[in-house]
Design an enzyme around this catalytic site. Sequence first.
Site, PDB file in Angstrom:
ATOM      1  N   GLY A  12      17.246   0.886  -1.093  1.00 13.43           N
ATOM      2  CA  GLY A  12      17.182   2.161  -1.790  1.00 13.43           C
ATOM      3  C   GLY A  12      17.006   2.097  -3.294  1.00 13.43           C
ATOM      4  O   GLY A  12      17.357   3.046  -3.991  1.00 13.43           O
ATOM      5  N   THR A  13      16.433   1.021  -3.818  1.00  9.33           N
ATOM      6  CA  THR A  13      16.242   0.961  -5.272  1.00  9.33           C
ATOM      7  C   THR A  13      15.254   2.022  -5.754  1.00  9.33           C
ATOM      8  O   THR A  13      15.469   2.641  -6.804  1.00  9.33           O
ATOM      9  CB  THR A  13      15.781  -0.438  -5.738  1.00  9.33           C
ATOM     10  OG1 THR A  13      14.599  -0.806  -5.027  1.00  9.33           O
ATOM     11  CG2 THR A  13      16.872  -1.477  -5.517  1.00  9.33           C
ATOM     12  N   ASN A  14      14.184   2.249  -5.008  1.00 11.23           N
ATOM     13  CA  ASN A  14      13.238   3.296  -5.391  1.00 11.23           C
ATOM     14  C   ASN A  14      13.869   4.677  -5.252  1.00 11.23           C
ATOM     15  O   ASN A  14      13.653   5.552  -6.093  1.00 11.23           O
ATOM     16  CB  ASN A  14      11.953   3.218  -4.555  1.00 11.23           C
ATOM     17  CG  ASN A  14      10.940   2.271  -5.158  1.00 11.23           C
ATOM     18  OD1 ASN A  14      10.619   2.361  -6.329  1.00 11.23           O
ATOM     19  ND2 ASN A  14      10.438   1.359  -4.353  1.00 11.23           N
ATOM     20  N   ASN A 102       3.876   8.199   0.093  1.00 15.53           N
ATOM     21  CA  ASN A 102       4.495   6.886   0.286  1.00 15.53           C
ATOM     22  C   ASN A 102       4.115   5.984  -0.883  1.00 15.53           C
ATOM     23  O   ASN A 102       3.077   6.166  -1.511  1.00 15.53           O
ATOM     24  CB  ASN A 102       3.984   6.270   1.599  1.00 15.53           C
ATOM     25  CG  ASN A 102       4.613   4.927   1.888  1.00 15.53           C
ATOM     26  OD1 ASN A 102       5.822   4.742   1.767  1.00 15.53           O
ATOM     27  ND2 ASN A 102       3.791   3.962   2.278  1.00 15.53           N
ATOM     28  N   HIS A 104       3.422   1.915  -1.591  1.00 13.66           N
ATOM     29  CA  HIS A 104       3.152   0.644  -0.894  1.00 13.66           C
ATOM     30  C   HIS A 104       3.044  -0.466  -1.944  1.00 13.66           C
ATOM     31  O   HIS A 104       2.399  -0.276  -2.977  1.00 13.66           O
ATOM     32  CB  HIS A 104       1.861   0.752  -0.085  1.00 13.66           C
ATOM     33  CG  HIS A 104       1.616  -0.442   0.766  1.00 13.66           C
ATOM     34  ND1 HIS A 104       2.300  -0.665   1.943  1.00 13.66           N
ATOM     35  CD2 HIS A 104       0.789  -1.496   0.613  1.00 13.66           C
ATOM     36  CE1 HIS A 104       1.888  -1.804   2.466  1.00 13.66           C
ATOM     37  NE2 HIS A 104       0.970  -2.331   1.677  1.00 13.66           N
TER      38      HIS A 104
END
Length: 190
Positions: A12-14, A102, A104
């Site tokens: 969950g860093t983003n 998203n 990537h």
Amino acid sequence: MKRIVIFASGSGTNAENLIKFFHNRDNASVIQVITNNPHAKVLERCKNLKISALSFNRIAFYKTNDVLNILKASKPDLIVLAGFLWKFPENILNAFPNKVINIHPALLPKYGGKGMYGMYVHEAVVANNEIETGITIHYVNENYDEGATIFQAKCEVLPTDSVEDVAAKIHKLEMEHFPKVVEKLLLKNV
């Protein structure tokens, strides 16, 4: 105020970066984080940041409308996949057209598709002696990593770079660009 729902599968860093970026903003906020992994570290991050978070299973996602109904109740302006590893179902994509994005860890169309995530991508980049890599932020469609590109940022891959070096460079790009791109998308759709 624009509403963001994040889907994540791992650390969950983003997600945390997005939550912190939009904290105390008057234009948008992260209202909820949803995960397919009941043991994901993102749940702990959300608890510490006082953000609503919940987990679900495959049946709720693919066989019923449970997750769709949660999203409809949340009324997100944007659904952001931040390290979410499952293919998104058509019922949700149809209910939220052009509202699911998203990030990537490669320059799509290279190194995309099923099974290409995280360190697997960086390993392939190094193994193929690429001279550059980067991130791609894209719309989500019914196929892995095939939606229209919104934004790309590049970085150099040196011959001496390890897989971990590449991962660190990608992480830096994600932290710098992802929140800004999300904000621009939300403001564009005011």
